[in-house]
Design a protein around this motif. Structure first.
Motif, PDB file in Angstrom:
ATOM      1  N   TYR A 134      58.484 -56.820  13.890  1.00 23.20           N
ATOM      2  CA  TYR A 134      57.524 -58.409  13.417  1.00 23.20           C
ATOM      3  C   TYR A 134      56.234 -58.258  12.400  1.00 23.20           C
ATOM      4  O   TYR A 134      55.771 -56.923  13.081  1.00 23.20           O
ATOM      5  N   VAL A 135      56.318 -58.913  11.026  1.00 20.92           N
ATOM      6  CA  VAL A 135      54.972 -58.246  10.391  1.00 20.92           C
ATOM      7  C   VAL A 135      53.727 -58.195  11.213  1.00 20.92           C
ATOM      8  O   VAL A 135      52.847 -56.704  11.438  1.00 20.92           O
ATOM      9  N   ALA A 136      53.457 -59.319  11.989  1.00 23.51           N
ATOM     10  CA  ALA A 136      51.757 -59.226  12.666  1.00 23.51           C
ATOM     11  C   ALA A 136      52.058 -60.661  13.815  1.00 23.51           C
ATOM     12  O   ALA A 136      52.572 -61.624  13.576  1.00 23.51           O
ATOM     13  N   ASP A 137      51.600 -60.006  15.355  1.00 24.64           N
ATOM     14  CA  ASP A 137      51.411 -60.728  16.056  1.00 24.64           C
ATOM     15  C   ASP A 137      50.040 -61.655  16.170  1.00 24.64           C
ATOM     16  O   ASP A 137      49.618 -61.305  16.908  1.00 24.64           O
ATOM     17  N   VAL A 138      49.641 -62.693  15.690  1.00 26.08           N
ATOM     18  CA  VAL A 138      48.552 -63.178  15.307  1.00 26.08           C
ATOM     19  C   VAL A 138      47.666 -64.219  17.236  1.00 26.08           C
ATOM     20  O   VAL A 138      48.475 -64.550  17.051  1.00 26.08           O
ATOM     21  N   ASN A 139      46.929 -64.332  17.224  1.00 24.79           N
ATOM     22  CA  ASN A 139      46.000 -65.210  18.595  1.00 24.79           C
ATOM     23  C   ASN A 139      46.779 -66.998  17.781  1.00 24.79           C
ATOM     24  O   ASN A 139      46.934 -67.441  18.531  1.00 24.79           O
ATOM     25  N   ILE A 140      46.743 -66.809  16.316  1.00 28.66           N
ATOM     26  CA  ILE A 140      46.605 -68.027  15.287  1.00 28.66           C
ATOM     27  C   ILE A 140      47.949 -68.316  15.305  1.00 28.66           C
ATOM     28  O   ILE A 140      48.429 -69.553  13.796  1.00 28.66           O
ATOM     29  N   GLY A 141      48.849 -67.761  15.532  1.00 21.92           N
ATOM     30  CA  GLY A 141      49.988 -67.927  14.599  1.00 21.92           C
ATOM     31  C   GLY A 141      50.661 -68.864  14.274  1.00 21.92           C
ATOM     32  O   GLY A 141      50.985 -68.944  13.458  1.00 21.92           O
ATOM     33  N   ILE A 142      51.098 -69.819  14.956  1.00 19.67           N
ATOM     34  CA  ILE A 142      51.268 -71.275  14.710  1.00 19.67           C
ATOM     35  C   ILE A 142      50.498 -71.689  13.985  1.00 19.67           C
ATOM     36  O   ILE A 142      51.173 -72.592  12.789  1.00 19.67           O
TER      37      ILE A 142
END
Lengths: 177, 393
Positions: free
Chosen positions: B106-114
């Motif tokens: 995955y490119v980034a797993d951010v806390n606000i992905g959705i």
């Protein structure tokens, strides 16, 4: 930290430049596009401050909701006619005074707060894709400490929605009769 | 070299470039798949001329679109006309950044992905609206107005369905949602004693409307609006809109797969017994089946080049089957396989709707959105919240 500063100034220029463009364009659609650019810049500032949740909500609510509705209305307006009319009305001096008052308020806050700049707060976690607990924190504070203002705001919005429905219904009844 | 790989920015950067390069090709083959499936539903053959069974059709189409004359209508607003497709395709591709393709890809797993995906799709909607307005054409403007009204209406049930799923998972991170489904041992769609099926169905319906696909394709209804918001677009600009539409389909499908169908997890991820059937036998068997079909097709081709191409495709799928059999490589690709497989099923469903459902009328569209989907999605949210509170304490 240098990249943060560079990004901040880039975003600041974007926000201020777009804001100036928003109020000086003759074509309303251009104003709307520049306003969108301003709002994206503000979301960027939120991201830079580590407030991811606010950045996401900023884009969804302001750009996805409000600006789409703005454009919806603008499209129904004949633009040539609109552009030939005078843009700045007699409220000019009032607006100027309000702007100066807000500026003065901000200046007071900055001058008073400048002392605390010597002790920077905790540094944001390093590296990309850091998983902070930002949204959780916002949610918790919103439903405990700020519950009353939160509920008041939602009641205000509910009243506005009902008011809009009542007014549109009344007008329809008038045209029918 | 190792130092380079350890840098946290290198991996995501490479993946980003790879996605941008590969994605247009994937879209080309999605279009081919759509044309073939639709043709099959209507008892036709679909594209057959370019390559064996038309497998080279996407390349020919791409070449045609790139070489076409770029036309801007006389009284169009040039800047906005230029900006609109760029905005659409840019946001569509950016949203791909937070998709969890597999457990490590995955490119980034951010806390606000959705939230990030929803934000990008709402900016993408502006491209559609501005594009229709700038062309200075009645049909385009009508398409834009419809797009604006439809997006605003269907964003609400989509949002409620997403919130229900987030509440069930307890996180906004895409990987976190999948992890929580693994821990609870059940796909999001069947959680809360099956009550999560309500938001699942609503999400699929609202997602179809949000991506302007049939039966909700009113912004580009060809029987009344020529081509809706992109009537005046042609050549490369038009293909950018097309790319954006398919990017939106992939993103919505991927979001649905992640929230409700376990993302890159295999079915029944907690049952050890099913490890070999689902993670080795099924993917390898699928590849072998396709390879076998291609080999059978070799004999039917007359042109020597086409025969060679069919044999090459068969060999590629045999190689893929080998990847799934070897334990070392299996571990690397199995997550991606399941994600792509589920995504494929979702995209197939999208094509299927287009082939079977007639288009809604505009007032019906608004009725379904406001009078049915929004109340049901709110009820689903409250119901799931109550059950979750009682069941989990």
């Amino acid at each position: 930290m240098l990249i943060d500063q560079v990004l901040f100034y880039v975003l600041a220029v974007l926000i201020l430049g777009s804001a100036v463009m928003t109020i000086t364009r003759r074509n309303v659609v251009y104003s709307a596009v520049w306003l969108i650019s301003t709002l994206v810049g503000v979301a960027g500032i939120f991201l830079l401050q580590g407030a991811e949740f606010l950045a996401g909500v900023q884009v969804i609510v302001y750009i996805g909701g409000i600006m789409v509705l703005f454009l919806f209305v603008i499209m129904l307006v004949p633009l040539e006619e609109e552009a030939s009319q005078r843009r700045f009305s007699n409220q000019k001096w009032l607006a100027l005074a309000t702007g100066l008052a807000v500026l003065a308020m901000l200046a007071v806050i900055v001058v008073r707060g400048i002392g605390s700049l010597d002790h920077p707060g905790p540094a944001p976690p390093p590296g990309p894709a850091s998983l902070t607990q930002n949204s959780e924190a916002v949610g918790r504070v919103l439903f405990t400490e700020y519950l009353l203002p939160f509920e008041l705001a939602s009641i205000l919005l509910l009243v506005a929605i009902i008011g809009a429905i009542v007014m549109s219904k009344a007008r329809r009844r008038q045209t029918e009769s | 070299m190792e130092e380079l790989l350890a840098n946290p920015y290198v991996g995501p950067l490479v993946l980003t470039v790879a996605i941008i390069l590969v994605f247009p090709l994937i879209v080309g083959y999605m279009v081919l798949a759509e044309r073939k499936v639709l043709a099959d539903l209507q008892v036709r053959l679909g594209p057959m001329r370019v390559g064996p069974y038309g497998v080279l059709q996407p390349l020919a189409d791409a070449l045609k679109l790139l070489l076409k004359e770029d036309i801007i209508p006389a009284r169009a607003d040039k800047w906005i006309f230029w900006l609109a497709p760029v905005l659409s395709v840019f946001t569509g591709l950016t949203a791909l950044a937070v998709l969890p393709l597999s457990d490590r890809l995955y490119v980034a797993d951010v806390n606000i992905g959705i939230l990030f995906i929803l934000a990008m799709s709402s900016i993408g909607a502006l491209g559609l609206i501005l594009g229709g307005w700038s062309a200075n054409s009645k049909y385009s403007l009508m398409g834009s107005l419809r797009a604006a009204a439809q997006m605003v209406s269907y964003e609400v049930p989509l949002g409620f369905a997403t919130v229900t799923a987030i509440m069930c998972a307890g996180t906004l991170s895409m990987q976190g949602v999948i992890d929580s489904q693994f821990e609870r041992g059940v796909w999001g769609a069947f959680d809360n004693y099956g009550l999560m099926l309500i938001p699942t169905v609503l999400f699929i319906i609202a997602g179809t409307a949000e991506t302007n696909r049939a039966p909700f394709d009113l912004p580009e209804a060809e029987s009344e609006l020529v081509a809706g918001f992109h009537t005046e677009y042609s050549g490369f600009r038009w293909s950018l809109f097309f790319l954006a539409e398919y990017a939106a389909i992939v993103v919505i499908s991927a979001l649905c797969v992640t929230l409700f169908f376990g993302g890159w997890l295999r079915p029944f991820p907690n049952v050890e017994l099913l490890e070999i059937p689902f993670n080795t036998v099924f993917p390898a068997g699928l590849c072998l089946l396709i390879a076998f079909g291609c080999l059978k097709g070799v004999g039917k081709q007359v042109v020597p080049g086409f025969r060679f191409l069919m044999a090459a495709i068969a060999a590629a799928f045999l190689g893929a089957a080998g990847l799934f059999v070897l334990p070392l490589t299996n571990e690397l690709v199995i997550g991606l396989f399941w994600f792509a497989f589920k995504l494929g099923v979702m995209v197939y469903l999208f094509i299927w709707y287009r082939g079977t459902f007639p288009r809604f009328r505009y007032d019906q569209l608004m009725d379904v959105g406001w009078k049915w989907l929004i109340p049901i999605s709110m009820a689903g949210l409250v119901l799931n919240g109550a059950v979750q509170l009682l069941a989990r304490g």
